[in-house]
Design a protein around this motif. Structure first.
Motif, PDB file in Angstrom:
ATOM      1  N   SER A 176     -23.036 -39.951  -1.004  1.00  0.00           N
ATOM      2  CA  SER A 176     -21.652 -39.667  -0.636  1.00  0.00           C
ATOM      3  C   SER A 176     -20.749 -40.847  -0.968  1.00  0.00           C
ATOM      4  O   SER A 176     -21.184 -42.007  -0.990  1.00  0.00           O
ATOM      5  CB  SER A 176     -21.558 -39.372   0.860  1.00  0.00           C
ATOM      6  OG  SER A 176     -20.218 -39.276   1.283  1.00  0.00           O
ATOM      7  N   ASP A 177     -19.469 -40.553  -1.225  1.00  0.00           N
ATOM      8  CA  ASP A 177     -18.484 -41.617  -1.426  1.00  0.00           C
ATOM      9  C   ASP A 177     -17.416 -41.594  -0.327  1.00  0.00           C
ATOM     10  O   ASP A 177     -16.372 -42.248  -0.447  1.00  0.00           O
ATOM     11  CB  ASP A 177     -17.827 -41.510  -2.809  1.00  0.00           C
ATOM     12  CG  ASP A 177     -17.159 -40.152  -3.043  1.00  0.00           C
ATOM     13  OD1 ASP A 177     -17.141 -39.334  -2.106  1.00  0.00           O
ATOM     14  OD2 ASP A 177     -16.659 -39.929  -4.167  1.00  0.00           O
ATOM     15  N   ILE A 179     -26.784 -44.460   5.278  1.00  0.00           N
ATOM     16  CA  ILE A 179     -26.684 -43.000   5.358  1.00  0.00           C
ATOM     17  C   ILE A 179     -25.866 -42.453   4.200  1.00  0.00           C
ATOM     18  O   ILE A 179     -26.230 -41.426   3.594  1.00  0.00           O
ATOM     19  CB  ILE A 179     -26.074 -42.584   6.714  1.00  0.00           C
ATOM     20  CG1 ILE A 179     -27.037 -42.937   7.851  1.00  0.00           C
ATOM     21  CG2 ILE A 179     -25.761 -41.080   6.734  1.00  0.00           C
ATOM     22  CD1 ILE A 179     -26.486 -42.672   9.231  1.00  0.00           C
ATOM     23  N   LYS A 180     -24.784 -43.127   3.864  1.00  0.00           N
ATOM     24  CA  LYS A 180     -23.928 -42.694   2.751  1.00  0.00           C
ATOM     25  C   LYS A 180     -24.712 -42.694   1.437  1.00  0.00           C
ATOM     26  O   LYS A 180     -24.622 -41.747   0.642  1.00  0.00           O
ATOM     27  CB  LYS A 180     -22.708 -43.618   2.640  1.00  0.00           C
ATOM     28  CG  LYS A 180     -21.677 -43.146   1.621  1.00  0.00           C
ATOM     29  CD  LYS A 180     -20.412 -43.995   1.671  1.00  0.00           C
ATOM     30  CE  LYS A 180     -20.631 -45.330   1.007  1.00  0.00           C
ATOM     31  NZ  LYS A 180     -19.344 -46.059   0.794  1.00  0.00           N
ATOM     32  N   SER A 200     -23.830 -35.563  10.082  1.00  0.00           N
ATOM     33  CA  SER A 200     -23.166 -34.256  10.107  1.00  0.00           C
ATOM     34  C   SER A 200     -21.780 -34.325   9.473  1.00  0.00           C
ATOM     35  O   SER A 200     -21.365 -33.393   8.778  1.00  0.00           O
ATOM     36  CB  SER A 200     -23.079 -33.728  11.536  1.00  0.00           C
ATOM     37  OG  SER A 200     -22.343 -34.600  12.364  1.00  0.00           O
ATOM     38  N   SER A 201     -21.061 -35.424   9.673  1.00  0.00           N
ATOM     39  CA  SER A 201     -19.727 -35.559   9.075  1.00  0.00           C
ATOM     40  C   SER A 201     -19.808 -35.546   7.555  1.00  0.00           C
ATOM     41  O   SER A 201     -19.052 -34.825   6.891  1.00  0.00           O
ATOM     42  CB  SER A 201     -19.060 -36.856   9.552  1.00  0.00           C
ATOM     43  OG  SER A 201     -18.765 -36.797  10.925  1.00  0.00           O
ATOM     44  N   ILE A 202     -20.739 -36.314   7.009  1.00  0.00           N
ATOM     45  CA  ILE A 202     -20.875 -36.374   5.553  1.00  0.00           C
ATOM     46  C   ILE A 202     -21.296 -35.018   4.997  1.00  0.00           C
ATOM     47  O   ILE A 202     -20.742 -34.540   3.998  1.00  0.00           O
ATOM     48  CB  ILE A 202     -21.876 -37.474   5.149  1.00  0.00           C
ATOM     49  CG1 ILE A 202     -21.299 -38.859   5.459  1.00  0.00           C
ATOM     50  CG2 ILE A 202     -22.226 -37.371   3.660  1.00  0.00           C
ATOM     51  CD1 ILE A 202     -22.269 -40.000   5.223  1.00  0.00           C
ATOM     52  N   LEU A 203     -22.278 -34.387   5.647  1.00  0.00           N
ATOM     53  CA  LEU A 203     -22.748 -33.082   5.163  1.00  0.00           C
ATOM     54  C   LEU A 203     -21.652 -32.021   5.221  1.00  0.00           C
ATOM     55  O   LEU A 203     -21.638 -31.087   4.415  1.00  0.00           O
ATOM     56  CB  LEU A 203     -23.957 -32.623   5.970  1.00  0.00           C
ATOM     57  CG  LEU A 203     -25.264 -33.401   5.746  1.00  0.00           C
ATOM     58  CD1 LEU A 203     -26.346 -32.919   6.704  1.00  0.00           C
ATOM     59  CD2 LEU A 203     -25.734 -33.275   4.304  1.00  0.00           C
ATOM     60  N   GLU A 204     -20.723 -32.172   6.158  1.00  0.00           N
ATOM     61  CA  GLU A 204     -19.633 -31.212   6.297  1.00  0.00           C
ATOM     62  C   GLU A 204     -18.370 -31.636   5.555  1.00  0.00           C
ATOM     63  O   GLU A 204     -17.353 -30.948   5.601  1.00  0.00           O
ATOM     64  CB  GLU A 204     -19.329 -30.998   7.782  1.00  0.00           C
ATOM     65  CG  GLU A 204     -20.473 -30.314   8.530  1.00  0.00           C
ATOM     66  CD  GLU A 204     -20.284 -30.336  10.042  1.00  0.00           C
ATOM     67  OE1 GLU A 204     -19.365 -31.047  10.522  1.00  0.00           O
ATOM     68  OE2 GLU A 204     -21.040 -29.641  10.738  1.00  0.00           O
ATOM     69  N   GLY A 205     -18.442 -32.791   4.882  1.00  0.00           N
ATOM     70  CA  GLY A 205     -17.303 -33.267   4.110  1.00  0.00           C
ATOM     71  C   GLY A 205     -16.152 -33.766   4.954  1.00  0.00           C
ATOM     72  O   GLY A 205     -14.992 -33.778   4.518  1.00  0.00           O
ATOM     73  N   VAL A 206     -16.454 -34.202   6.167  1.00  0.00           N
ATOM     74  CA  VAL A 206     -15.439 -34.706   7.091  1.00  0.00           C
ATOM     75  C   VAL A 206     -15.550 -36.227   7.183  1.00  0.00           C
ATOM     76  O   VAL A 206     -16.652 -36.771   7.218  1.00  0.00           O
ATOM     77  CB  VAL A 206     -15.636 -34.084   8.493  1.00  0.00           C
ATOM     78  CG1 VAL A 206     -14.627 -34.655   9.478  1.00  0.00           C
ATOM     79  CG2 VAL A 206     -15.536 -32.572   8.422  1.00  0.00           C
TER      80      VAL A 206
END
Length: 310
Positions: free
Chosen positions: A259-260, A253-254, A194-200
């Protein structure tokens, strides 16, 4: 399992709802849940004619009435948080232990065929004898873990004293669709996704080198049903039997999400253990086997589910 009357305490929660969804079409299900962490939207078909939902606290309801004519009980209702149990140890004991004892007494009174208890790998505490066998002495580090270990002892005592059949399933790190990302104490996988998907920026407690044994929720459901249908009385680890560091998990997950984002490292949490790995040889006693090779596909399925809700 078909044509059985089943009680699922905590049946609107993450794992309980998966059990209910699996069993509902071919059985009569009663769900007891006070909606503290459960959600009726976790059910695929809450209006199913085979389903009755009782929105009450397990501490307050008449359990003798609830277990009347029940064949199997899947007992998942609990304060399921290490940090919260440290903040509120008396309440944790009241919910997790005292209510369980009352439920066991009701099961005996009403000749329930078997109770399947959701325990936890946290009962092992800082034990370093990896992989962890069910025969190891419990070393709980939190009131939550102590309550689960105590319930296991009561289950054995009720089996010895009254003949109540049981299996206690020690879940390791369960993940999958339906986990609550908004919980203050949400598990590591939904937090990362959820953090990655929300950019947090995701948070990792400690250095990230702590290892965990992850198990998919659908495998946990299978273990519950198989345990109910087995004649085994005792404790069984429910896990993959493979270890993965939190840092390794985050990298998987990244990569899956392209995601970076780099995580933020925070101090270790009180009550957390450094390493956890299960000996899964006892799962054969409930005719269950988990294939750890499916982990990445299961993780992708979990990621895809989170994409639908965010």
């Amino acid at each position: 399992m078909r044509d059985k009357n089943i009680l699922i305490t905590g049946g609107l929660g993450f794992i309980g709802s998966h059990i209910a969804n699996t069993l509902l079409e071919n059985n009569n299900i009663v769900i007891l849940d006070n909606l503290t962490t459960g959600n009726i939207n976790n059910l695929n078909n809450p209006d199913n004619e085979n389903l009755k939902i009782v929105k009450e606290d397990i501490r307050n309801i008449n359990l003798d009435d609830l277990t009347s004519d029940i064949d199997y009980v899947f007992h998942l209702a609990a304060m399921a948080s290490v940090p919260l149990s440290i903040d509120k140890p008396v309440e944790c004991s009241d919910i997790n232990l005292n209510a369980t004892i009352k439920l066991l007494e009701s099961c005996v009174k009403n000749d329930v065929e078997k109770i399947i208890f959701s325990s936890s790998s946290s009962v092992y505490g800082p034990n370093k004898n990896m992989p962890l066998k069910e025969s190891e002495q419990p070393m709980p580090k939190s009131p939550y873990a102590a309550s689960k270990a105590s319930c296991e002892l009561y289950l054995k005592a009720f089996n010895d004293s009254y003949g109540l059949n049981y299996t206690a399933l020690r879940y390791f790190n369960v993940f999958g669709p339906g986990q609550d990302k908004n919980s203050q104490y949400a598990a590591v996988i939904p937090n990362f996704i959820s953090s990655i998907l929300e950019g947090v920026q995701p948070e990792i407690y400690g250095d990230g080198e702590q290892t965990r044994d992850f198990v998919y929720v659908k495998d946990v459901v299978k273990a519950n049903i198989n345990a109910a249908e087995s004649d085994y009385n005792g404790i069984v680890n429910v896990a993959s039997g493979e270890k993965l560091s939190v840092n390794q998990l985050y990298e998987i997950i990244k990569t899956t999400l392209n995601s970076d984002l780099e995580p933020e490292y925070l101090p270790e949490r009180q009550g957390d253990i450094k390493h956890s790995l299960a000996d899964v040889s006892n799962m054969i006693k409930i005719n269950c086997k988990i294939d750890s090779k499916d982990f990445e596909s299961q993780l992708i399925e979990t990621v895809n589910w989170f994409k639908t809700i965010l």
